[in-house]
Design a protein around this motif. Structure first.
Motif, PDB file in Angstrom:
ATOM      1  N   GLN A  45       0.814  -1.200   0.000  1.00 31.53           N
ATOM      2  CA  GLN A  45       0.000   0.000   0.000  1.00 31.53           C
ATOM      3  C   GLN A  45       0.848   1.252   0.000  1.00 31.53           C
ATOM      4  O   GLN A  45       0.391   2.300  -0.412  1.00 31.53           O
ATOM      5  N   GLN A  46       2.096   1.141   0.500  1.00 30.45           N
ATOM      6  CA  GLN A  46       2.904   2.332   0.611  1.00 30.45           C
ATOM      7  C   GLN A  46       3.974   2.423  -0.452  1.00 30.45           C
ATOM      8  O   GLN A  46       4.476   3.497  -0.715  1.00 30.45           O
ATOM      9  N   SER A  47       4.345   1.260  -1.050  1.00 29.28           N
ATOM     10  CA  SER A  47       5.441   1.283  -1.998  1.00 29.28           C
ATOM     11  C   SER A  47       5.351   0.068  -2.895  1.00 29.28           C
ATOM     12  O   SER A  47       4.707  -0.925  -2.557  1.00 29.28           O
ATOM     13  N   ALA A  48       5.972   0.123  -4.019  1.00 28.29           N
ATOM     14  CA  ALA A  48       5.983  -1.013  -4.942  1.00 28.29           C
ATOM     15  C   ALA A  48       6.949  -2.096  -4.479  1.00 28.29           C
ATOM     16  O   ALA A  48       6.897  -3.243  -4.923  1.00 28.29           O
ATOM     17  N   ALA A  49       7.889  -1.866  -3.595  1.00 25.49           N
ATOM     18  CA  ALA A  49       8.873  -2.861  -3.111  1.00 25.49           C
ATOM     19  C   ALA A  49       8.267  -3.691  -2.011  1.00 25.49           C
ATOM     20  O   ALA A  49       7.675  -3.182  -1.080  1.00 25.49           O
ATOM     21  N   THR A  50       8.412  -5.037  -2.069  1.00 20.52           N
ATOM     22  CA  THR A  50       7.861  -5.936  -1.068  1.00 20.52           C
ATOM     23  C   THR A  50       8.934  -6.688  -0.290  1.00 20.52           C
ATOM     24  O   THR A  50       8.645  -7.262   0.748  1.00 20.52           O
TER      25      THR A  50
ATOM     26  N   PRO B  70       2.393   9.985  -1.960  1.00 17.35           N
ATOM     27  CA  PRO B  70       3.005  10.340  -0.678  1.00 17.35           C
ATOM     28  C   PRO B  70       2.786  11.821  -0.344  1.00 17.35           C
ATOM     29  O   PRO B  70       2.629  12.653  -1.251  1.00 17.35           O
ATOM     30  N   GLU B  71       2.797  12.117   0.962  1.00 12.43           N
ATOM     31  CA  GLU B  71       2.496  13.468   1.426  1.00 12.43           C
ATOM     32  C   GLU B  71       3.468  14.490   0.855  1.00 12.43           C
ATOM     33  O   GLU B  71       3.079  15.579   0.436  1.00 12.43           O
ATOM     34  N   ASN B  72       4.754  14.172   0.844  1.00 13.34           N
ATOM     35  CA  ASN B  72       5.723  15.150   0.358  1.00 13.34           C
ATOM     36  C   ASN B  72       5.532  15.439  -1.128  1.00 13.34           C
ATOM     37  O   ASN B  72       5.718  16.553  -1.599  1.00 13.34           O
ATOM     38  N   VAL B  73       5.107  14.401  -1.889  1.00 14.02           N
ATOM     39  CA  VAL B  73       4.855  14.607  -3.322  1.00 14.02           C
ATOM     40  C   VAL B  73       3.622  15.484  -3.519  1.00 14.02           C
ATOM     41  O   VAL B  73       3.594  16.374  -4.364  1.00 14.02           O
TER      42      VAL B  73
END
Length: 570
Positions: free
Chosen positions: A25-30, A83-86
């Motif tokens: 949910q937060q990133s494409a890396a698992t 993401p918030e910063n983006v």
């Protein structure tokens, strides 16, 4: 030990599954480094085999992929996570781009307006006044209203006409008028067309087209009220301090209402100079030429012989300075000269209006010299040299107009001192003096066609004593004191009080253009006035004024005037 490690392995497996969903949910890396390190540690301690570890990592990867790509149902909308910063970075870029465009196009910058609106300044005010007039019982009841005399004329002033009751129009001089409600409303704008060009327009109320008042008396059966074109001008400003203006515009001279009424506007052209007032000593000046009346092209309308050009003008010049002596004191001084050209009356050639005037409209050859507007006070004489009807000389109609007996070349001196006092109070002292260089009683008699002082030919018809001598003068002066927290009320709680005295001899200045309220307008007046003002709200204030005056020379005329009013600007 093995039991604890197996239990830890089960917990790690569960953590891997949860971690995989969160990571998806937060990133494409698992396959985060933390998960890999934990599984490697279990392999090293013999809890898991390498095959089991590989299988565990593969399962965690599949679970993360499924969590990252949920199954969409019909009608679902997929919203990718940012993401918030983006998000903050994108928001800032969009905001900066929109504001840059708004500034460039001047349509949405905070606290500003579109370009066309930012170049226009509006000016409007409304005043509601209650005015009461109190007359002395011993006033002369036969004071002629010479403005109406000319306006409704020519008037037959022969003895036979007067004997039949055909009297000229008279002023009311004895019957009080209480609480007349009067309205003044003005609305206008000034537009900066470019850096060096400006134009303006204003309309105002008024009971008639007289030049010195925009007051409209209320009532009249609740009829709608008239609006008049009060101003319309174009200005060229070649520099910051110099302006050339043409059209109809505000009084360009620094003066008081003893000479020019506060509502008076000027027709013509004027050049004004005003240095920056931030210096200790600054200069200002004005030059102007103002047409008072143009000769009608077709006058007389029913004659092949037309009146030659007899235009009437006012030429004016003024020079002054503002001296800021210190932070609490300033002194303003101005000297002016005003030449009224061709406004005095002229005695006509012998004429027979009784023969032609009513039927053909020929008139007499100096009818043009009657003034376009009068208040009262100036010395006047009858213009027409009427010959008697040879068939009935005793019944010859004497249909007359009146004109000004004096010429007017005015020297104008005025001085104003302003000082700061305790408790944020300000004291302002104003002095004003006017002298008519052209005042000459012998010239007035010659102009009117009279033979000498004390003659009984009746050509000069006012400002005479019982012996027929002219009682007039060429000087006027006033003194005004104002004390308060503000000379001009603009905010709530501000106040001022005012006290002054005026002395105006009959031919010190043209009676047509000064204040229309003191002594009910004009010259041949002296007396005091007092009043006060208080701010009810920002741009809303109340004012009270009491004026008590009488004649300088001639028949008695005492007038007291009380004004109560509310003013609003917006």
């Amino acid at each position: 030990m093995n039991f604890r490690l197996r239990r830890l392995a089960a917990m790690i497996a569960l953590a891997c599954a949860v971690s995989g969903q969160a990571v998806a949910q937060q990133s494409a890396a698992t396959d985060s480094s933390t998960t890999r390190n934990l599984i490697n540690l279990l392999v090293q301690n013999g809890v898991l085999t390498e095959a089991q570890a590989a299988a565990l990592l593969e399962q965690a990867t599949r679970d993360a992929a499924q969590a990252a790509e949920p199954v969409l149902q019909e009608g679902d909308v997929r919203v990718p996570y940012i993401p918030e910063n983006v998000r903050e970075e994108i928001t800032g870029e969009v905001r900066d781009q929109v504001i840059s465009q708004a500034i460039a196009e001047n349509w949405a910058q905070p606290n500003t307006f579109p370009d066309w609106a930012s170049r226009i300044r509006l000016d409007a005010d409304v005043r509601v006044r209650s005015e009461s007039r109190f007359f002395d019982d011993y006033n002369d009841p036969y004071l002629i209203d010479f403005q109406r005399f000319n306006e409704e004329g020519p008037q037959d002033i022969s003895q036979q006409a007067l004997a039949t009751g055909a009297w000229p129009p008279f002023y009311n001089t004895r019957e009080d008028r209480i609480n007349l409600l009067r309205l003044r409303a003005r609305f206008g704008f000034t537009a900066d067309i470019s850096e060096h060009w400006r134009a303006g327009l204003r309309v105002a109320t008024g009971s008639d087209d007289n030049p010195v008042s925009t007051n409209q008396t209320l009532g009249g059966g609740l009829e709608k009220k008239d609006l008049w074109l009060d101003r319309g001008f174009i200005s060229w400003l070649p520099t910051q301090h110099l302006a050339f203006t043409a059209g109809r515009f505000a009084n360009p001279f620094v003066t008081t209402d003893m000479l020019y009424a506060s509502d008076l506007n000027f027709d013509g052209i004027a050049a004004t100079y005003a240095a920056a007032e931030d210096s200790e000593l600054s200069l200002f000046g004005t030059l102007g030429a103002f047409p008072l009346e143009f000769t009608s092209d077709d006058s007389p309308s029913r004659s092949e012989f037309k009146t030659k050009n007899q235009d009437k003008w006012l030429f004016g010049a003024q020079l002054g300075s503002l001296w800021k002596m210190d932070s609490d004191n300033q002194l303003r001084a101005a000297a002016g000269y005003y030449h009224f050209d061709n406004i005095s009356g002229e005695r006509s050639d012998p004429c027979q209006p009784w023969f032609s005037d009513r039927e053909a409209g020929y008139g007499c050859n100096t009818d043009w010299s009657r003034p376009a507007f009068l208040q009262k006070g100036n010395t006047l004489f009858v213009l027409r040299d009427i010959t008697l009807d040879p068939l009935n000389p005793a019944a010859t109609p004497m249909e007359q107009y009146v004109g000004l007996a004096s010429e007017f070349q005015l020297v104008d001196l005025n001085l104003r001192w302003q000082t700061a006092l305790f408790n944020d109070m300000t004291l302002q002292v104003t002095g004003h003096y006017v002298h008519n260089l052209a005042y000459d009683e012998d010239d007035m008699l010659t102009r009117s066609g009279s033979t000498q002082q004390g003659s009984t030919d009746g050509r000069v018809i006012n400002n005479l004593d019982q012996q027929g001598n002219i009682r007039s003068g060429g000087d006027a002066w006033m003194l005004d004191l104002a004390l308060g927290t503000a000379v001009e009320i603009r905010d709530a709680g501000q106040w001022n009080v005012q006290l002054g005295y005026k002395y105006i001899e009959p031919d010190a200045l043209p009676d047509a253009y000064n204040d229309s309220t003191f002594h009910r307008g004009g010259t041949n007046a002296k007396g005091y006035y007092l009043g006060g003002a208080y701010g009810f709200h920002k741009r809303v204030y109340g004012q009270m004024r009491w004026m008590s005056s009488e004649e300088v020379y001639g028949a008695p005329l005492r007038v007291d005037i009380l004004q109560l009013e509310v003013n609003a600007r917006f």
